[in-house]
Design a protein around this motif. Structure first.
Motif, PDB file in Angstrom:
ATOM      1  N   LEU A  17      14.784  59.326  16.700  1.00 55.66           N
ATOM      2  CA  LEU A  17      15.365  60.617  16.319  1.00 55.66           C
ATOM      3  C   LEU A  17      14.885  61.755  17.201  1.00 55.66           C
ATOM      4  N   ILE A  18      13.646  61.706  17.656  1.00 55.47           N
ATOM      5  CA  ILE A  18      13.100  62.821  18.447  1.00 55.47           C
ATOM      6  C   ILE A  18      12.863  62.449  19.907  1.00 55.47           C
ATOM      7  N   THR A  19      13.320  61.269  20.318  1.00 58.42           N
ATOM      8  CA  THR A  19      13.124  60.831  21.695  1.00 58.42           C
ATOM      9  C   THR A  19      13.720  61.824  22.684  1.00 58.42           C
ATOM     10  N   GLY A  20      12.926  62.214  23.649  1.00 56.99           N
ATOM     11  CA  GLY A  20      13.402  63.072  24.725  1.00 56.99           C
ATOM     12  C   GLY A  20      13.557  64.534  24.368  1.00 56.99           C
ATOM     13  N   ALA A  21      13.244  64.909  23.118  1.00 52.26           N
ATOM     14  CA  ALA A  21      13.514  66.277  22.685  1.00 52.26           C
ATOM     15  C   ALA A  21      12.272  67.155  22.601  1.00 52.26           C
ATOM     16  N   GLY A  22      11.096  66.562  22.735  1.00 50.56           N
ATOM     17  CA  GLY A  22       9.885  67.369  22.801  1.00 50.56           C
ATOM     18  C   GLY A  22       9.271  67.702  21.452  1.00 50.56           C
TER      19      GLY A  22
ATOM     20  N   LYS B  82       9.590  64.084   7.637  1.00 47.98           N
ATOM     21  CA  LYS B  82       9.249  62.685   7.858  1.00 47.98           C
ATOM     22  C   LYS B  82       8.970  61.980   6.536  1.00 47.98           C
ATOM     23  N   LEU B  83       9.292  60.689   6.478  1.00 47.98           N
ATOM     24  CA  LEU B  83       9.048  59.868   5.301  1.00 47.98           C
ATOM     25  C   LEU B  83       8.884  58.428   5.742  1.00 47.98           C
ATOM     26  N   VAL B  84       8.395  57.585   4.835  1.00 48.68           N
ATOM     27  CA  VAL B  84       8.159  56.175   5.152  1.00 48.68           C
ATOM     28  C   VAL B  84       9.289  55.341   4.570  1.00 48.68           C
ATOM     29  N   ASP B  85       9.857  54.472   5.391  1.00 48.97           N
ATOM     30  CA  ASP B  85      10.912  53.563   4.964  1.00 48.97           C
ATOM     31  C   ASP B  85      10.304  52.460   4.097  1.00 48.97           C
ATOM     32  N   GLN B  86      10.738  52.354   2.853  1.00 48.03           N
ATOM     33  CA  GLN B  86      10.171  51.368   1.939  1.00 48.03           C
ATOM     34  C   GLN B  86      10.542  49.933   2.323  1.00 48.03           C
TER      35      GLN B  86
ATOM     36  N   SER C  80      10.961  48.764   5.739  1.00 48.48           N
ATOM     37  CA  SER C  80      10.290  48.320   6.961  1.00 48.48           C
ATOM     38  C   SER C  80       8.859  48.812   7.093  1.00 48.48           C
ATOM     39  N   GLY C  81       8.507  49.868   6.357  1.00 50.77           N
ATOM     40  CA  GLY C  81       7.192  50.473   6.499  1.00 50.77           C
ATOM     41  C   GLY C  81       7.085  51.423   7.676  1.00 50.77           C
ATOM     42  N   ARG C  82       8.175  51.600   8.422  1.00 52.37           N
ATOM     43  CA  ARG C  82       8.160  52.483   9.586  1.00 52.37           C
ATOM     44  C   ARG C  82       8.434  53.926   9.178  1.00 52.37           C
ATOM     45  N   THR C  83       7.962  54.858  10.018  1.00 51.21           N
ATOM     46  CA  THR C  83       8.207  56.273   9.754  1.00 51.21           C
ATOM     47  C   THR C  83       9.643  56.626  10.126  1.00 51.21           C
ATOM     48  N   MET C  84      10.312  57.304   9.204  1.00 56.61           N
ATOM     49  CA  MET C  84      11.670  57.758   9.426  1.00 56.61           C
ATOM     50  C   MET C  84      11.691  59.285   9.443  1.00 56.61           C
TER      51      MET C  84
ATOM     52  N   PRO D  85      23.957  58.920  11.297  1.00 58.00           N
ATOM     53  CA  PRO D  85      23.340  58.902   9.970  1.00 58.00           C
ATOM     54  C   PRO D  85      22.373  60.068   9.778  1.00 58.00           C
ATOM     55  N   MET D  86      22.154  60.423   8.518  1.00 60.18           N
ATOM     56  CA  MET D  86      21.204  61.487   8.204  1.00 60.18           C
ATOM     57  C   MET D  86      19.767  61.077   8.521  1.00 60.18           C
ATOM     58  N   LEU D  87      19.442  59.778   8.352  1.00 63.35           N
ATOM     59  CA  LEU D  87      18.088  59.267   8.574  1.00 63.35           C
ATOM     60  C   LEU D  87      18.073  58.314   9.756  1.00 63.35           C
ATOM     61  N   GLU D  88      16.990  58.373  10.523  1.00 57.95           N
ATOM     62  CA  GLU D  88      16.751  57.381  11.574  1.00 57.95           C
ATOM     63  C   GLU D  88      15.255  57.160  11.679  1.00 57.95           C
ATOM     64  N   TYR D  89      14.878  56.064  12.356  1.00 56.32           N
ATOM     65  CA  TYR D  89      13.471  55.909  12.687  1.00 56.32           C
ATOM     66  C   TYR D  89      13.045  57.066  13.581  1.00 56.32           C
TER      67      TYR D  89
END
Length: 388
Positions: free
Chosen positions: A54-59, A68-72, A74-78, A46-50
């Motif tokens: 999305l950036i795990t392990g990549a530094g 970055k944006l806020v998921d309406q 869940s309220g989590r950062t996407m 997908p184009m969007l992920e939490y």
């Protein structure tokens, strides 16, 4: 004034007009087909992920490039993906969950907060291939051969492929005893081949590690570089293993335009072994980047050997040689016998055929037509477009 500016796009974002879009799509199909016949299965993340996924392990570098944006809901950062490789690693680790070798490929838009260069787009069309589950040098050989074949199929053959190895840096940095912040600074200086800055940073590093670090930017060239490194770098198990990998690549890839650059480093938090950059088409920048990243899967809870490469199709298209492309055929609107069958036959052979809809200004040339269907002696024939 505001209404007149609604059609203006943000900086470093652009449309793909018909000729470019057709080149992009044609190249995408050709290269994905090349992946498929070699066993690489297509995935479409997908184009969007939490953001934390999305950036795990990549530094930090990938974090800075990610919108970055806020998921309406869940309220989590996407995040809007800036690189598809971590997504494909997640798919291999948790959705496919295979125990053996897995070959995956992908193609899709990514978005960068800033362009990578003054001529780059912030919306690359990223295409790549990844091989999971095999830690041996054979996987790196396969990926490098596949990269060379992809560039050949794109009519932009590699003029050179620079190969390095992160194991050399990690071994020397560990021997130097640098704190993490200075180690990252050292990595950046080696990447930039900033010898004066490098000399200042390692001034208090003990010998022979200091001399070895200063030597890395000079270790560039053919396979002879590997033996020079073996003679001059400290005796170390990790260094010896890295040089063994490079010797194996030199032997297995002798038919490709490879060279070795032992200071050509990238992905401080990401790559773990062989790294490479492919050049061609007269571009001063690399057309494709890749390497081994065995540690990224561990961030998803399932460590897997991994190697692969990616490139930007938009950038690649800019370096394609000029091609003579046939235009469309203009077909009359009429009930003449055999016309529909003739049009179907032409389209079946891959020709573009347009109906000449009546009552329009302008010319059919601007619509892309350079030929027309004409009834001659009871038969439909294709002739140059007249009267335009």
């Amino acid at each position: 004034m505001k209404s007149l500016m609604r059609w203006v796009l943000p900086d470093y974002i652009q449309d793909a007009l018909p000729s470019e879009a057709e080149q992009l799509e044609s190249l995408r199909r050709k290269l994905l087909d090349a992946f498929r016949v070699r066993g690489y299965q297509l995935v479409a993340p997908p184009m969007l992920e939490y953001l934390d996924s999305l950036i795990t392990g990549a530094g930090q570098d990938l974090d800075l490039r990610t919108f970055k944006l806020v998921d309406q809901l869940s309220g989590r950062t996407m995040g809007v993906r800036a690189d598809m490789t971590p997504q494909v690693t997640r798919i291999d680790a948790h959705l496919l969950n295979r125990t053996g070798v897995s070959r995956l490929c992908y193609c899709g838009s990514v978005l960068h907060t800033l362009p990578s260069s003054v001529t780059a787009t912030r919306e690359p069309l990223q295409l790549g291939a990844e091989l999971y589950g095999h830690g041996g040098i054979e996987a790196d050989v396969e990926i490098l051969r596949l990269l060379a074949e992809v560039l050949r199929l794109a009519d932009v053959p590699a003029s050179r492929i620079d190969i390095g190895h992160m194991g050399l840096f990690h071994a020397l940095a560990a021997r130097a005893g640098l704190v993490p912040g200075r180690e990252e600074e050292l990595f950046g200086l080696l990447q930039a081949k900033d010898v004066p800055g490098l000399r200042a940073l390692v001034a208090d590093v003990p010998e022979p590690v200091r001399a070895a670090l200063l030597l890395l930017p000079e270790l560039y060239g053919g396979a002879e570089v590997i033996e020079r490194a073996a003679a001059l770098l400290p005796q170390d198990e990790e260094i010896a293993a890295a040089l063994k990998d490079l010797r194996a690549l030199a032997k297995s890839l002798s038919g490709l335009p490879i060279s070795f650059d032992l200071a050509d480093l990238r992905g401080y938090h990401y790559h773990s072994g062989v790294v490479f950059a492919a050049y061609g088409g007269g571009s001063p920048a690399a057309l494709a980047l890749g390497g081994r990243y065995d540690r990224v899967g561990a961030a998803f809870g399932r460590a897997r050997p991994a190697t692969g490469f990616s490139l930007d199709l938009r950038e690649l298209v800019l370096h394609l040689p000029g091609q003579q492309v046939s235009g469309a055929i203009l077909a009359p609107i009429s009930g003449e016998a055999g016309l529909v069958a003739e049009i179907d036959a032409l389209r079946g052979r891959g020709e573009i055929v347009m109906d000449a809809l009546p009552g329009h200004e302008g010319t059919w040339n601007e619509a892309g037509c350079d030929r027309q269907l004409v009834l001659r002696g009871g038969r439909w024939t294709v002739e140059p477009l007249q009267g335009e």
